[in-house]
Write a protein that holds these residues in place. Structure first.
Motif, PDB file in Angstrom:
ATOM      1  N   LEU A  31     -24.949  29.900  43.014  1.00 26.21           N
ATOM      2  CA  LEU A  31     -25.648  30.204  41.763  1.00 26.21           C
ATOM      3  C   LEU A  31     -26.752  29.188  41.501  1.00 26.21           C
ATOM      4  CD1 LEU A  31     -25.959  31.741  39.056  1.00 26.21           C
ATOM      5  CD2 LEU A  31     -24.243  30.181  38.129  1.00 26.21           C
ATOM      6  N   LEU A  32     -26.439  27.912  41.649  1.00 32.39           N
ATOM      7  CA  LEU A  32     -27.446  26.881  41.402  1.00 32.39           C
ATOM      8  C   LEU A  32     -28.623  27.009  42.367  1.00 32.39           C
ATOM      9  CD1 LEU A  32     -25.224  23.766  40.620  1.00 32.39           C
ATOM     10  CD2 LEU A  32     -26.433  25.260  39.013  1.00 32.39           C
ATOM     11  N   GLU A  33     -28.347  27.333  43.628  1.00 34.79           N
ATOM     12  CA  GLU A  33     -29.439  27.532  44.594  1.00 34.79           C
ATOM     13  C   GLU A  33     -30.336  28.694  44.196  1.00 34.79           C
ATOM     14  OE1 GLU A  33     -27.648  27.918  48.464  1.00 34.79           O
ATOM     15  OE2 GLU A  33     -27.986  25.796  48.883  1.00 34.79           O
ATOM     16  N   SER A  34     -29.750  29.752  43.660  1.00 25.16           N
ATOM     17  CA  SER A  34     -30.562  30.908  43.267  1.00 25.16           C
ATOM     18  C   SER A  34     -31.476  30.571  42.088  1.00 25.16           C
ATOM     19  CB  SER A  34     -29.679  32.117  42.931  1.00 25.16           C
ATOM     20  OG  SER A  34     -29.027  31.940  41.695  1.00 25.16           O
ATOM     21  N   LEU A  35     -31.090  29.588  41.295  1.00 26.28           N
ATOM     22  CA  LEU A  35     -31.926  29.191  40.155  1.00 26.28           C
ATOM     23  C   LEU A  35     -33.218  28.519  40.606  1.00 26.28           C
ATOM     24  CD1 LEU A  35     -29.192  27.808  37.725  1.00 26.28           C
ATOM     25  CD2 LEU A  35     -30.244  30.084  37.750  1.00 26.28           C
ATOM     26  N   ASP A  36     -33.252  28.023  41.837  1.00 25.11           N
ATOM     27  CA  ASP A  36     -34.467  27.425  42.379  1.00 25.11           C
ATOM     28  C   ASP A  36     -35.485  28.480  42.802  1.00 25.11           C
ATOM     29  OD1 ASP A  36     -33.492  24.857  42.037  1.00 25.11           O
ATOM     30  OD2 ASP A  36     -32.653  24.756  44.066  1.00 25.11           O
TER      31      ASP A  36
END
Length: 175
Positions: free
Chosen positions: A13-18
């Motif tokens: 999820l955090l990677e997709s926020l990038d």
């Protein structure tokens, strides 16, 4: 609760926020490809939709009441109405803006979207209280077994998200 899964989903999820635009574009493409040949998809020309602007032109905003004829067809057992993957349950809304809503929920949606986000949301808890995932421990944030369970005319559950038995979606246990 599988701590490894929770942390992996949180990381994803955090990677997709990038890269939010890319993530959203990929998701839209997948949804359109998988559902273009449904009754709704054919009527709205979804097979030729490639962008969010094209989708906005093809599928105007409408109320839940306007979508109810489509939802009722699916609830009555007609395959391939709104989604290629048949609804397993229908989420119930609170009805705060009118009558209670029927929100079709498919296995694909639960496995690709709802459950990964659901698991990711537990990462801060696990980091703060790691013993919550200890073997033999129980963290009950899952389901209210005492809540009444409504059904559609064909017997499919029409329930709130907190009432879902996630095993219906391939989960081995309540997380």
């Amino acid at each position: 609760m599988g701590a490894e899964r929770v942390l992996a989903e949180h990381h994803r999820l955090l990677e997709s926020l990038d890269r939010p635009e890319e993530a959203q574009r990929e998701l839209l493409t997948r949804i359109l490809e998988e559902n273009a040949h449904t009754a709704f998809g054919r009527e709205h020309g979804l097979a030729s939709v490639r962008t969010i602007d094209e989708l906005r032109r093809a599928v105007p905003i409408r109320t839940h009441e306007a979508l109810m004829p489509w939802i009722e067809r699916a609830m009555d057992g007609e395959p391939g109405v709104l989604t290629a993957d048949e609804p397993v349950v229908y989420f119930s809304s609170s009805g705060s803006t009118g009558r209670e809503k029927h929100i079709p929920v498919t296995r694909t949606y639960m496995q690709r979207t709802f459950l990964p986000f659901y698991h990711a949301a537990f990462a801060p808890l696990l980091r703060t209280v790691p013993e919550a995932a200890a073997p033999g421990g129980v963290l009950n944030l899952w389901q209210d077994p005492t809540a009444p369970r409504a059904t559609t005319r064909k017997g499919q559950p029409h329930i709130g998200a907190s009432q879902v038995d996630y095993r219906r979606f391939g989960e081995s246990s309540a997380v």
